[in-house]
Scaffold this motif. Sequence first.
Motif, mmCIF file in Angstrom:
data_model
loop_
_atom_site.group_PDB
_atom_site.id
_atom_site.type_symbol
_atom_site.label_atom_id
_atom_site.label_comp_id
_atom_site.label_asym_id
_atom_site.label_seq_id
_atom_site.Cartn_x
_atom_site.Cartn_y
_atom_site.Cartn_z
ATOM 1 N N SER A 177 0.823 -1.210 0.000
ATOM 2 C CA SER A 177 0.000 0.000 0.000
ATOM 3 C C SER A 177 0.858 1.262 0.000
ATOM 4 O O SER A 177 0.550 2.235 -0.698
ATOM 5 C CB SER A 177 -0.934 0.007 1.215
ATOM 6 O OG SER A 177 -1.795 -1.106 1.198
ATOM 7 N N SER A 178 1.936 1.243 0.778
ATOM 8 C CA SER A 178 2.802 2.427 0.826
ATOM 9 C C SER A 178 3.541 2.628 -0.488
ATOM 10 O O SER A 178 3.733 3.767 -0.933
ATOM 11 C CB SER A 178 3.785 2.314 1.995
ATOM 12 O OG SER A 178 4.586 1.154 1.895
ATOM 13 N N ARG A 218 6.255 7.842 2.859
ATOM 14 C CA ARG A 218 7.207 8.966 2.869
ATOM 15 C C ARG A 218 8.625 8.463 2.617
ATOM 16 O O ARG A 218 9.403 9.088 1.872
ATOM 17 C CB ARG A 218 7.117 9.698 4.213
ATOM 18 C CG ARG A 218 8.075 10.875 4.378
ATOM 19 C CD ARG A 218 7.765 12.004 3.395
ATOM 20 N NE ARG A 218 8.552 13.187 3.688
ATOM 21 C CZ ARG A 218 8.153 14.202 4.456
ATOM 22 N NH1 ARG A 218 6.948 14.153 5.024
ATOM 23 N NH2 ARG A 218 8.919 15.244 4.659
ATOM 24 N N PHE A 219 8.989 7.353 3.220
ATOM 25 C CA PHE A 219 10.317 6.764 3.028
ATOM 26 C C PHE A 219 10.571 6.445 1.558
ATOM 27 O O PHE A 219 11.656 6.704 1.028
ATOM 28 C CB PHE A 219 10.431 5.497 3.875
ATOM 29 C CG PHE A 219 11.596 4.605 3.527
ATOM 30 C CD1 PHE A 219 12.894 4.960 3.861
ATOM 31 C CD2 PHE A 219 11.383 3.397 2.870
ATOM 32 C CE1 PHE A 219 13.971 4.133 3.543
ATOM 33 C CE2 PHE A 219 12.446 2.561 2.553
ATOM 34 C CZ PHE A 219 13.745 2.940 2.879
ATOM 35 N N TYR A 220 9.580 5.883 0.877
ATOM 36 C CA TYR A 220 9.743 5.544 -0.533
ATOM 37 C C TYR A 220 10.044 6.792 -1.382
ATOM 38 O O TYR A 220 10.705 6.693 -2.416
ATOM 39 C CB TYR A 220 8.479 4.882 -1.069
ATOM 40 C CG TYR A 220 8.438 3.374 -0.907
ATOM 41 C CD1 TYR A 220 9.488 2.572 -1.343
ATOM 42 C CD2 TYR A 220 7.322 2.743 -0.351
ATOM 43 C CE1 TYR A 220 9.446 1.190 -1.222
ATOM 44 C CE2 TYR A 220 7.267 1.355 -0.236
ATOM 45 C CZ TYR A 220 8.331 0.588 -0.672
ATOM 46 O OH TYR A 220 8.277 -0.779 -0.560
ATOM 47 N N GLN A 221 9.555 7.931 -0.950
ATOM 48 C CA GLN A 221 9.744 9.165 -1.716
ATOM 49 C C GLN A 221 10.971 9.962 -1.292
ATOM 50 O O GLN A 221 11.373 10.896 -1.993
ATOM 51 C CB GLN A 221 8.505 10.061 -1.555
ATOM 52 C CG GLN A 221 7.232 9.462 -2.104
ATOM 53 C CD GLN A 221 6.032 10.340 -1.801
ATOM 54 O OE1 GLN A 221 5.957 10.986 -0.756
ATOM 55 N NE2 GLN A 221 5.080 10.384 -2.731
ATOM 56 N N ILE A 250 4.164 6.042 -5.340
ATOM 57 C CA ILE A 250 4.399 6.236 -6.777
ATOM 58 C C ILE A 250 3.231 6.928 -7.465
ATOM 59 O O ILE A 250 3.385 7.448 -8.574
ATOM 60 C CB ILE A 250 4.700 4.900 -7.478
ATOM 61 C CG1 ILE A 250 3.496 3.960 -7.411
ATOM 62 C CG2 ILE A 250 5.936 4.241 -6.896
ATOM 63 C CD1 ILE A 250 3.692 2.674 -8.173
ATOM 64 N N ASN A 251 2.082 6.969 -6.801
ATOM 65 C CA ASN A 251 0.922 7.630 -7.376
ATOM 66 C C ASN A 251 0.727 9.045 -6.848
ATOM 67 O O ASN A 251 -0.306 9.666 -7.108
ATOM 68 C CB ASN A 251 -0.342 6.803 -7.122
ATOM 69 C CG ASN A 251 -0.348 5.510 -7.921
ATOM 70 O OD1 ASN A 251 0.137 5.467 -9.046
ATOM 71 N ND2 ASN A 251 -0.884 4.448 -7.326
ATOM 72 N N ASP A 252 1.712 9.541 -6.122
ATOM 73 C CA ASP A 252 1.647 10.903 -5.591
ATOM 74 C C ASP A 252 1.977 11.883 -6.710
ATOM 75 O O ASP A 252 3.126 12.022 -7.129
ATOM 76 C CB ASP A 252 2.640 11.054 -4.435
ATOM 77 C CG ASP A 252 2.499 12.401 -3.728
ATOM 78 O OD1 ASP A 252 1.852 13.307 -4.295
ATOM 79 O OD2 ASP A 252 3.054 12.548 -2.627
#
Length: 441
Positions: A246-247, A429-432, A252-254
């Motif tokens: 989900s994260s 947030r970490f992924y980004q 990636i869809n932000d």
Amino acid sequence: MQLDSFNQGLMSFIERSPTPFHAVSSMAKELLSAGFIALDESEVWDLKPQGRYFVTRNGSSLIAFTVGDSNQGVRMVGAHTDSPCLKVKPTPEVKQKGFFQLGVEVYGGALLNPWFDRDLSIAGRVTFLNAEGRLASGLVDFKRPIAVIPSLAIHLDRDANNGRAINAQKELPVILTQLGENEDISFREILKAELRETYPGVEVAKVLDYELCLYDVQPPSYLGLNNEFIMSARLDNLLSCYIGLSSLLDAINDDSKESEKQPSSMLVCSDHEEVGSQSAEGAQGTFLLNVLERLFPDAQQRGKVISGSMMISADNAHGVHPNFADKHDNNHGPLINEGPVIKINANQRYATNSETSSIYRHLSEQLNLPYQSFVVRSDMACGSTIGPITASNIGVRTLDIGVPQFAMHSIREMIGSKDAHTLFRVLARFYQESNLHINNM
């Protein structure tokens, strides 16, 4: 994603995923819907910048990734797809006193007492010969309750409440049905019929083998006067698989972020953690390393990328049980609904260090979200996760974290209804996060 929507999605995912095979199938469908491309390890990969891909191994492990800015490293989240359970033996038929039973083998460190008197079903993967004599595999899920392990009445076992041990060989065979005096039955014939129902039009000539789990059919649910808790099977660790998936999709869809400047993102969901991870599809296997080698074929570049990367190993933590508070260190007892738990161990049973812990704390504080820390009592043994395995296999800095829970490894486990959503928000947030560099003074 709002809290209740997130929790409803979590409960639906777990209900659809009675085995690692079903969990991977469910995640694959979500990824395909989100525009990810399925890759095959037996083929050459043609990866494109800003591409979205996933690959599975053995149908029970999955790695999903995006191709981002390699100068920023890779943001990895790891979890595991398996849970302690009872698995059906290869020749399981047991016939006693007119009952048809199945012999089972204990998988992982399961709490066995809660398996008695539950409405059980069977699910997993079956391999068979089709009408053309070719090998094929398919997933089955009986879904309805078809098996049970009845308790022995207290009148016949006066020591039942005095810490009596369970003999897994003698006391765990499940009752499936009753047989007539001259009636016979084959479990493989039962599976053949179920395969035909699951895959209409597929002719099953012979069932050759299977990997099947017993599971409790009771669905996940909210619990508590104010829905403070969630009760479910397999929270350890399908919860973390769902949070990671989900994260990743949320990040990636932000639309507020420029995709070409985003770091590469990766979700790693491995099988066999509960039995040591030592398999081709487990964290001790080569799956993650093989994917990284294809994503970054040049060894020099790969080393550079890994040095700028970070893995967050998400696996549930032990919350403080109010009836057993003395099982925790007084200063490190995680509370349900008070935030995810940073797991620390001086002997590297967890891979967290001061820098990876600080990165997570900083991300949480930026979002004004709670977190906790856990250290096992100094006079107790500590469990472990895929974190240290991954850190040592590929040399990536790693954090171990998890949602606090009760009844870990029971047939039905319990978490707070807020904590998973909190971890989801931080991992998105970490992924980004473009900069994980720490200056050394």
